[in-house]
Design a protein around this motif. Structure first.
Motif, PDB file in Angstrom:
ATOM      1  N   LYS A 275     -27.155  -6.003   5.752  1.00  0.00           N
ATOM      2  CA  LYS A 275     -26.621  -4.956   4.884  1.00  0.00           C
ATOM      3  C   LYS A 275     -26.986  -3.554   5.383  1.00  0.00           C
ATOM      4  O   LYS A 275     -27.473  -2.712   4.626  1.00  0.00           O
ATOM      5  CB  LYS A 275     -27.120  -5.148   3.450  1.00  0.00           C
TER       6      LYS A 275
ATOM      7  N   LEU B 238     -21.410  -7.806  14.266  1.00  0.00           N
ATOM      8  CA  LEU B 238     -20.847  -7.623  12.928  1.00  0.00           C
ATOM      9  C   LEU B 238     -21.530  -8.549  11.924  1.00  0.00           C
ATOM     10  O   LEU B 238     -21.857  -8.124  10.803  1.00  0.00           O
ATOM     11  CB  LEU B 238     -19.342  -7.888  12.965  1.00  0.00           C
ATOM     12  N   CYS B 239     -21.755  -9.798  12.331  1.00  0.00           N
ATOM     13  CA  CYS B 239     -22.436 -10.752  11.448  1.00  0.00           C
ATOM     14  C   CYS B 239     -23.841 -10.291  11.107  1.00  0.00           C
ATOM     15  O   CYS B 239     -24.276 -10.351   9.944  1.00  0.00           O
ATOM     16  CB  CYS B 239     -22.491 -12.132  12.102  1.00  0.00           C
ATOM     17  N   VAL B 240     -24.563  -9.795  12.113  1.00  0.00           N
ATOM     18  CA  VAL B 240     -25.938  -9.327  11.892  1.00  0.00           C
ATOM     19  C   VAL B 240     -25.954  -8.105  10.976  1.00  0.00           C
ATOM     20  O   VAL B 240     -26.778  -8.011  10.048  1.00  0.00           O
ATOM     21  CB  VAL B 240     -26.626  -9.000  13.236  1.00  0.00           C
TER      22      VAL B 240
ATOM     23  N   VAL C 175     -18.942  -3.032  17.279  1.00  0.00           N
ATOM     24  CA  VAL C 175     -18.037  -3.205  16.135  1.00  0.00           C
ATOM     25  C   VAL C 175     -16.892  -2.195  16.206  1.00  0.00           C
ATOM     26  O   VAL C 175     -15.746  -2.510  15.885  1.00  0.00           O
ATOM     27  CB  VAL C 175     -18.809  -3.060  14.810  1.00  0.00           C
TER      28      VAL C 175
ATOM     29  N   LEU D  70     -23.763  -7.246   8.719  1.00  0.00           N
ATOM     30  CA  LEU D  70     -23.408  -7.639   7.362  1.00  0.00           C
ATOM     31  C   LEU D  70     -24.541  -8.402   6.683  1.00  0.00           C
ATOM     32  O   LEU D  70     -24.832  -8.190   5.505  1.00  0.00           O
ATOM     33  CB  LEU D  70     -22.144  -8.509   7.379  1.00  0.00           C
ATOM     34  N   MET D  71     -25.203  -9.268   7.427  1.00  0.00           N
ATOM     35  CA  MET D  71     -26.304 -10.054   6.867  1.00  0.00           C
ATOM     36  C   MET D  71     -27.466  -9.153   6.439  1.00  0.00           C
ATOM     37  O   MET D  71     -28.091  -9.366   5.403  1.00  0.00           O
ATOM     38  CB  MET D  71     -26.795 -11.082   7.890  1.00  0.00           C
TER      39      MET D  71
ATOM     40  N   SER E 150     -24.931  -2.206  18.219  1.00  0.00           N
ATOM     41  CA  SER E 150     -24.184  -3.057  17.278  1.00  0.00           C
ATOM     42  C   SER E 150     -22.959  -2.332  16.729  1.00  0.00           C
ATOM     43  O   SER E 150     -21.847  -2.879  16.718  1.00  0.00           O
ATOM     44  CB  SER E 150     -25.098  -3.491  16.123  1.00  0.00           C
TER      45      SER E 150
ATOM     46  N   LEU F 202     -18.504  -9.637  17.515  1.00  0.00           N
ATOM     47  CA  LEU F 202     -18.494 -10.535  16.354  1.00  0.00           C
ATOM     48  C   LEU F 202     -19.921 -10.898  15.935  1.00  0.00           C
ATOM     49  O   LEU F 202     -20.237 -10.945  14.736  1.00  0.00           O
ATOM     50  CB  LEU F 202     -17.698 -11.802  16.677  1.00  0.00           C
ATOM     51  N   LEU F 203     -20.786 -11.140  16.918  1.00  0.00           N
ATOM     52  CA  LEU F 203     -22.192 -11.429  16.614  1.00  0.00           C
ATOM     53  C   LEU F 203     -22.864 -10.231  15.954  1.00  0.00           C
ATOM     54  O   LEU F 203     -23.596 -10.367  14.968  1.00  0.00           O
ATOM     55  CB  LEU F 203     -22.943 -11.812  17.894  1.00  0.00           C
TER      56      LEU F 203
END
Length: 296
Positions: free
Chosen positions: A66, A59-61, A194, A63-64, A190, A56-57
């Motif tokens: 891009k 995935l956030c990175v 994911v 997406l942030m 990462s 989850l961490l």
């Protein structure tokens, strides 16, 4: 112009060694932290929970920032990385630590550079000199001999689980190091996290403890450490180090991991580290260093 280029190369190599060293230092706390966590958590839950939290961490990175998605040809190698370092090593080592101490299990980490080198040879099609295999077999026999010599004080099940864990981890390291050349260092772990998230998240939810009674603070700290540092942050430094300083060179820093791990086990868990255990660890490290030298 040539001198500036040389200075830049040396600076990049130095950064690679520093990042690799930090990665190994972080990984060294994995088995002691796992040992503490499995005292209160189910090993399977610990495995899927650490992968879920880190996934989850990650995935956030992604997406942030891009980040671009992996190509289709990268999916299979990423799956191998997931099987090796996201699921295989965490699960098997957690199961093993129900039977053996963290100090005992850390001896097996002396074989990790060897398994990484072997899978690197298989994947790269290299032809090592005979001396490589002499060092390889000697190191393996030292570990097996040590495990057998423990007699009733050790667990054959724990030893077999640790051996399988190290083999899968070596496969994941080698595949991840190869993939990092094209995909990027931190992106490899990462995307591997994911990729495993659709499987890990539902299992984590299903196995989540119904009550927190009996779960101690050290167990929660152990879960947090293996989730955030062992599963994500450590790999960011590790793969960055491999990319900057070279896989073969920086990969040798893994040889320091058993020493750091034994020191942590003795300091934090008050586990006994015998002279024989230290001698075997040193012997294994020397053998792996020789196998690295003759791998090319």
């Amino acid at each position: 112009m040539g001198n500036n280029h040389l200075i830049s190369d040396k600076s990049t190599a130095s950064s690679g060694w520093m990042n690799g060293f930090i990665g190994v230092l972080i990984f060294s706390g994995s088995l002691p932290a796992t040992r503490v966590a499995v005292l209160d958590f189910n090993p399977v839950f610990l495995t899927v929970a650490r992968a879920t939290i880190a996934g989850l961490l990650a995935l956030c990175v992604l997406l942030m920032l891009k980040e671009r998605r992996p190509a289709k040809k990268d999916i299979f190698p990423l799956a191998i990385v997931s099987i090796g370092v996201v699921v295989g090593f965490p699960l098997l080592s957690a199961l093993a630590l129900q039977y053996v101490t963290a100090a005992h299990s850390i001896v097996f980490l002396g074989m990790l550079p060897l398994t990484t080198a072997i899978f690197g040879v298989i994947r790269g099609g290299e032809r090592p000199r005979p001396a490589f295999w002499v060092c390889s077999v000697t190191g393996s026999m030292l570990v097996i001999g040590y495990a057998v010599a423990q007699g009733l004080s050790a667990s054959p099940a724990g030893d077999i689980l640790m051996l399988l864990a190290v083999i899968l981890c070596g496969l994941g390291y080698a595949e991840g190091a190869k993939l990092s050349k094209t995909l990027g260092g931190w992106q490899v772990i990462s995307w591997a996290l994911v990729l495993s998230l659709p499987f890990m998240l539902p299992i984590t939810w299903y196995l989540f403890p119904l009550t927190y009674t009996g779960i101690t603070v050290p167990a929660w700290i152990g879960l947090a450490y293996v989730s955030i540092f062992s599963m994500l942050v450590g790999f960011i430094f590790w793969y960055r180090g491999l990319a900057q300083g070279g896989i073969a060179a920086v990969g040798q820093l893994q040889l320091l991991q058993p020493f750091f791990g034994l020191a942590l086990a003795a300091t934090l868990l008050h586990e006994q580290v015998s002279i024989g255990m230290l001698c075997i660890t040193v012997g294994v490290i020397l053998c792996v260093a020789g196998s690295k030298k003759f791998a090319k």
